[in-house]
Scaffold this active site. Structure first.
Site, PDB file in Angstrom:
ATOM      1  N   ASP A 343       0.854  -1.182   0.000  1.00  0.00           N
ATOM      2  CA  ASP A 343       0.000   0.000   0.000  1.00  0.00           C
ATOM      3  C   ASP A 343       0.894   1.237   0.000  1.00  0.00           C
ATOM      4  O   ASP A 343       2.124   1.123   0.022  1.00  0.00           O
ATOM      5  CB  ASP A 343      -0.952  -0.005   1.208  1.00  0.00           C
ATOM      6  CG  ASP A 343      -0.209  -0.037   2.548  1.00  0.00           C
ATOM      7  OD1 ASP A 343       1.022   0.115   2.558  1.00  0.00           O
ATOM      8  OD2 ASP A 343      -0.877  -0.204   3.584  1.00  0.00           O
ATOM      9  N   ASP A 345       1.312   5.009   1.962  1.00  0.00           N
ATOM     10  CA  ASP A 345       0.892   5.845   3.090  1.00  0.00           C
ATOM     11  C   ASP A 345       1.360   7.279   2.887  1.00  0.00           C
ATOM     12  O   ASP A 345       2.488   7.519   2.428  1.00  0.00           O
ATOM     13  CB  ASP A 345       1.484   5.312   4.399  1.00  0.00           C
ATOM     14  CG  ASP A 345       1.116   3.863   4.654  1.00  0.00           C
ATOM     15  OD1 ASP A 345      -0.019   3.485   4.320  1.00  0.00           O
ATOM     16  OD2 ASP A 345       1.968   3.119   5.182  1.00  0.00           O
ATOM     17  N   ASP A 434      -3.407   4.948   2.402  1.00  0.00           N
ATOM     18  CA  ASP A 434      -3.760   5.482   3.716  1.00  0.00           C
ATOM     19  C   ASP A 434      -3.350   6.949   3.774  1.00  0.00           C
ATOM     20  O   ASP A 434      -2.203   7.291   3.445  1.00  0.00           O
ATOM     21  CB  ASP A 434      -3.044   4.722   4.839  1.00  0.00           C
ATOM     22  CG  ASP A 434      -3.514   3.283   4.971  1.00  0.00           C
ATOM     23  OD1 ASP A 434      -4.635   2.982   4.508  1.00  0.00           O
ATOM     24  OD2 ASP A 434      -2.762   2.463   5.532  1.00  0.00           O
TER      25      ASP A 434
END
Length: 510
Positions: A343, A345, A434
């Site tokens: 992912d 961030d 995120d």
């Protein structure tokens, strides 16, 4: 609903164990064509020789099973140059060229560096004029860096992505993950610390003597290391990888929104595949889990740095449309220099914004992306941050900043990379992102916490508590002796408050 999961470490693809004759290096694996190594078995032993050959081949060195004219470097252990020449005579092996005669310490340094290192006097084996006398043991083996100076805390060790003990750290990462699945915290921490300290070593462990004085290596850990040295693998790790429960939890937690509680429930219900889970009409999924299944193939594939940079551009464009002076920093593994991740961030902060503007920003960004068709899913978690709250004493405590866990629809034409790896006809990819919004005066603490790695942050907080009588988390640093909060404008200032040498983000891969 389970909280969003941090990415779990994947076991490396295991190589088949070699029996009988050793496998030679395949041409496609060789990086250094002009260097041909032969390792002498004399005084070393078959198992140790096989272990060294495998390590060297993994690093791209050409290692020959048999001595031939093509060999450029002969490596020996506890032998003088005269011993090696005498062995050649006894074996009636004629070498027309003049290969370098080197102590095994040279090869070990090469393996650690991942490339050939300069040959110096300490590496070269001495040849006496009368080499019929083989009593001279030759130069002493060069010992690794003084291990007694290695700290038990990851925040006092510099750990880059160049891991020369991968065969061991992979094993302990798998064992730690299995303990995490079983909620066995003590054993999980034991294996995580062992993996962490081994990742920081500048030399490759090739014998149990090399482990002397290294912290965080208890008796159980050392037994596993010894087994890997002797057999090339760990029976305990092999059992874990073949364990049905581990395999099921590994699979279930790969779904966005599925944690240990849900995995336990599905496993007890007899599920072993995702297809069975998805087709069972009695199960009720959360919004996050439904999104996790819907975009599963994209989300389990790695995010490349080029994709992360493309997302970064779009995040900055959206944020600065509402807060022009905002700072947007990519954190996590990509800030630590990784080329791939699960992912992306981002930490967002703005020096000129009001609390209301900060509170409204992420929702405004979500609305903008929804209008542009770039948002596939989002979960906005409101801030519960309190300025006067003491930092948490828990090493794994989450912060209280406002954050958004989302799935972003990345148009692939925005990615500056080779498009040949993309699926034919696909124009976008689902990416986990995120976003964290923090007050400007707390940006240094938030940046330090969200950069990681997990073990680095755990040890940083542990060090603050046990060595400095302070409490550190993503919000603040509190001095328990003086009973004051310590301010910091940068990560460097936090390290200085703790009395630590500053460690760059790319050296925090603990």
């Amino acid at each position: 609903m389970d909280p969003p999961q941090t990415s779990h470490l994947s076991p490396r693809k295991k190589r088949p164990r070699q029996t009988g004759a050793l496998m030679a290096s395949s041409p496609q694996d060789i990086k250094f064509q002009d260097l041909v190594v032969f390792i002498l078995e004399k005084k070393m032993g078959t198992t140790r020789r096989a272990f060294l050959m495998e390590l060297a081949r993994r690093k791209g060195f050409r290692v020959e099973n048999e001595l031939s004219d093509s060999v450029t470097h002969i490596v020996a252990e506890n032998n003088s140059g005269s011993d090696v020449l005498e062995w050649l005579q006894v074996q009636k092996i004629q070498v027309s060229s003049q290969p370098e005669l080197l102590d095994v310490s040279w090869l070990i340094e090469c393996i650690g560096a991942g490339k050939p290192v300069e040959m110096t006097g300490k590496h070269q084996l001495v040849v006496r004029r009368d080499y019929s006398d083989s009593t001279n043991p030759g130069p002493p083996k060069t010992l690794p860096t003084a291990v007694q100076k290695i700290s038990q805390y990851a925040c006092q060790r510099r750990t880059t992505l160049n891991n020369c003990n991968q065969i061991f750290t992979d094993a302990f990462d798998i064992l730690a993950e299995n303990c995490e699945f079983r909620e066995n915290e003590d054993s999980c921490v034991t294996f995580m610390r062992a993996a962490s300290v081994l990742k920081s070593l500048p030399f490759t462990i090739i014998s149990m003597k090399d482990t002397e004085g290294i912290p965080c290596l208890g008796s159980k850990v050392k037994c596993i290391i010894e087994e890997i040295i002797e057999d090339g693998e760990s029976s305990e790790v092999k059992a874990v990888l073949n364990d049905e429960r581990y395999q099921s939890f590994k699979l279930f937690t790969s779904v966005f929104g599925v944690g240990l509680k849900t995995s336990e429930k599905w496993f007890r219900m007899g599920f072993r595949t995702l297809s069975k889970v998805r087709s069972d009409e009695s199960l009720k999924f959360t919004r996050m889990q439904r999104a996790g299944f819907l975009y599963y193939e994209d989300l389990v594939s790695c995010v490349t740095r080029a994709e992360a940079e493309a997302v970064s551009v779009l995040v900055k464009e959206a944020v600065r449309a509402f807060l022009p002076d905002a700072f947007v920093t990519m954190t996590g593994g990509f800030r630590r220099g990784k080329k791939m991740g699960h992912d992306v961030d981002f930490l967002i902060t703005s020096p000129g914004s009001t609390e209301d503007e900060e509170q409204q920003l992420l929702q405004k960004v979500m609305n903008l992306w929804e209008k542009k068709g770039l948002l596939l899913y989002y979960d906005l978690v409101e801030s519960t941050f309190e300025k006067l709250r003491l930092p948490s004493r828990k090493v794994d405590a989450l912060d209280h900043f406002q954050k958004c866990f989302l799935i972003f629809k990345l148009p692939l034409q925005r990615v500056e990379s080779d498009q040949s790896s993309w699926q034919e006809g696909k124009t976008w990819k689902a990416i986990r992102v995120d976003l964290v919004m923090c007050p400007y005066e707390r940006r240094a603490f938030a940046l330090l916490g969200w950069t990681g790695s997990r073990q680095f942050e755990r040890d940083l907080r542990r060090y603050a508590t046990h060595e400095r009588k302070m409490i550190l988390d993503n919000h603040a640093l509190y001095d328990k002796t003086k009973r004051i909060f310590l301010k910091a404008e940068s990560e460097e200032e936090i390290f200085a408050h703790l009395g630590l040498d500053y460690i760059e983000p790319w050296e925090r891969n603990a």
